[in-house]
Design a protein around this motif. Structure first.
Motif, PDB file in Angstrom:
ATOM      1  N   SER A  71       0.849  -1.186   0.000  1.00  0.00           N
ATOM      2  CA  SER A  71       0.000   0.000   0.000  1.00  0.00           C
ATOM      3  C   SER A  71       0.887   1.240   0.000  1.00  0.00           C
ATOM      4  CB  SER A  71      -0.879  -0.014   1.260  1.00  0.00           C
ATOM      5  OG  SER A  71      -1.578   1.189   1.378  1.00  0.00           O
ATOM      6  N   SER A  72       0.309   2.386  -0.312  1.00  0.00           N
ATOM      7  CA  SER A  72       1.067   3.632  -0.269  1.00  0.00           C
ATOM      8  C   SER A  72       0.873   4.349   1.073  1.00  0.00           C
ATOM      9  CB  SER A  72       0.631   4.543  -1.418  1.00  0.00           C
ATOM     10  OG  SER A  72      -0.736   4.855  -1.285  1.00  0.00           O
ATOM     11  N   VAL A  73       0.191   3.704   1.995  1.00  0.00           N
ATOM     12  CA  VAL A  73      -0.100   4.285   3.304  1.00  0.00           C
ATOM     13  C   VAL A  73       1.133   4.189   4.201  1.00  0.00           C
ATOM     14  CG1 VAL A  73      -1.559   4.053   5.355  1.00  0.00           C
ATOM     15  CG2 VAL A  73      -2.523   3.665   3.099  1.00  0.00           C
ATOM     16  N   VAL A  74       1.338   5.219   5.026  1.00  0.00           N
ATOM     17  CA  VAL A  74       2.429   5.238   5.989  1.00  0.00           C
ATOM     18  C   VAL A  74       1.855   5.484   7.380  1.00  0.00           C
ATOM     19  CG1 VAL A  74       4.538   6.433   6.709  1.00  0.00           C
ATOM     20  CG2 VAL A  74       4.078   6.086   4.282  1.00  0.00           C
ATOM     21  N   VAL A  75       2.295   4.692   8.357  1.00  0.00           N
ATOM     22  CA  VAL A  75       1.937   4.947   9.749  1.00  0.00           C
ATOM     23  C   VAL A  75       2.963   5.952  10.260  1.00  0.00           C
ATOM     24  CG1 VAL A  75       1.617   3.950  12.033  1.00  0.00           C
ATOM     25  CG2 VAL A  75       1.051   2.612  10.004  1.00  0.00           C
ATOM     26  N   LYS A  76       2.514   7.148  10.594  1.00  0.00           N
ATOM     27  CA  LYS A  76       3.408   8.254  10.952  1.00  0.00           C
ATOM     28  C   LYS A  76       3.914   8.143  12.389  1.00  0.00           C
ATOM     29  CE  LYS A  76       2.385  11.023   7.320  1.00  0.00           C
ATOM     30  NZ  LYS A  76       3.299  11.560   6.411  1.00  0.00           N
ATOM     31  N   VAL A  77       5.057   8.799  12.629  1.00  0.00           N
ATOM     32  CA  VAL A  77       5.608   8.910  13.977  1.00  0.00           C
ATOM     33  C   VAL A  77       4.581   9.594  14.874  1.00  0.00           C
ATOM     34  CG1 VAL A  77       7.386  10.026  15.379  1.00  0.00           C
ATOM     35  CG2 VAL A  77       7.984   9.052  13.175  1.00  0.00           C
ATOM     36  N   CYS A  95      -2.951  -5.073  16.456  1.00  0.00           N
ATOM     37  CA  CYS A  95      -3.703  -3.888  16.866  1.00  0.00           C
ATOM     38  C   CYS A  95      -4.574  -3.383  15.716  1.00  0.00           C
ATOM     39  CB  CYS A  95      -2.746  -2.788  17.300  1.00  0.00           C
ATOM     40  SG  CYS A  95      -1.631  -2.246  15.994  1.00  0.00           S
ATOM     41  N   LYS A  96      -5.356  -2.367  16.033  1.00  0.00           N
ATOM     42  CA  LYS A  96      -6.171  -1.697  15.033  1.00  0.00           C
ATOM     43  C   LYS A  96      -5.808  -0.211  15.084  1.00  0.00           C
ATOM     44  CE  LYS A  96     -10.501  -2.854  14.439  1.00  0.00           C
ATOM     45  NZ  LYS A  96     -11.958  -2.962  14.645  1.00  0.00           N
ATOM     46  N   ILE A  97      -5.404   0.349  13.947  1.00  0.00           N
ATOM     47  CA  ILE A  97      -5.005   1.755  13.865  1.00  0.00           C
ATOM     48  C   ILE A  97      -6.109   2.527  13.156  1.00  0.00           C
ATOM     49  CG2 ILE A  97      -3.301   3.377  12.961  1.00  0.00           C
ATOM     50  CD1 ILE A  97      -1.223   1.146  13.190  1.00  0.00           C
ATOM     51  N   ASP A  98      -6.560   3.629  13.778  1.00  0.00           N
ATOM     52  CA  ASP A  98      -7.611   4.455  13.197  1.00  0.00           C
ATOM     53  C   ASP A  98      -7.189   4.961  11.816  1.00  0.00           C
ATOM     54  OD1 ASP A  98      -9.181   4.151  15.431  1.00  0.00           O
ATOM     55  OD2 ASP A  98      -8.496   6.008  16.381  1.00  0.00           O
ATOM     56  N   GLY A  99      -8.054   4.809  10.840  1.00  0.00           N
ATOM     57  CA  GLY A  99      -7.791   5.258   9.482  1.00  0.00           C
ATOM     58  C   GLY A  99      -7.052   4.253   8.626  1.00  0.00           C
ATOM     59  N   ILE A 100      -6.488   3.212   9.227  1.00  0.00           N
ATOM     60  CA  ILE A 100      -5.734   2.208   8.475  1.00  0.00           C
ATOM     61  C   ILE A 100      -6.374   0.833   8.626  1.00  0.00           C
ATOM     62  CG2 ILE A 100      -3.511   1.049   8.237  1.00  0.00           C
ATOM     63  CD1 ILE A 100      -2.197   3.669   9.094  1.00  0.00           C
ATOM     64  N   GLY A 101      -6.685   0.442   9.854  1.00  0.00           N
ATOM     65  CA  GLY A 101      -7.320  -0.849  10.111  1.00  0.00           C
ATOM     66  C   GLY A 101      -6.438  -1.784  10.892  1.00  0.00           C
TER      67      GLY A 101
END
Length: 113
Positions: A71-77, A95-101
């Motif tokens: 994916s082109s999504v990045v989990v930011k610092v 875990c579940k990250i808001d906006g990503i899943g």
């Protein structure tokens, strides 16, 4: 009288031998003859980047930008993650990250809040 260890949970002296286990009749705790309570608690010690011990239900913060594979999504610092679950394997946080899943993370890239 035999020399049996005291109960690890309640400290009772009235433990008895039940084959491969020691049993405490007062609190009902059972433990292995070969594995002590200290060894049981250290078997699954997962720590964050700062060395803090993580457990199920903790809240964590991501300390490095993490690319999501495929994916082109990045989990930011600084992304905060609530209510983690610890699992076995290379990626030891589920875990579940808001906006990503739903996602699996490595404990070396997070810190406990």
């Amino acid at each position: 009288m035999t020399d049996l260890p005291a109960c690890d949970q309640c400290g009772s002296e009235y433990t008895y031998d039940d084959g491969t286990l020691f049993v405490c009749p007062e609190c009902g705790y059972e433990w292995s003859k070969t594995v002590t309570a200290e060894e049981e608690s250290t078997e699954k010690a997962i720590t964050d980047a700062n060395g803090n011990t993580l457990k199920d239900g903790d809240n964590i913060t991501v300390i490095k930008n993490l690319k999501v594979k495929g994916s082109s999504v990045v989990v930011k610092v600084g992304t905060k993650v609530k209510n983690i679950r610890l699992v076995d394997g290379d990626h030891d946080i589920d875990c579940k990250i808001d906006g990503i899943g739903a996602m699996k993370l490595k404990s070396e890239f997070v810190k406990k809040v």
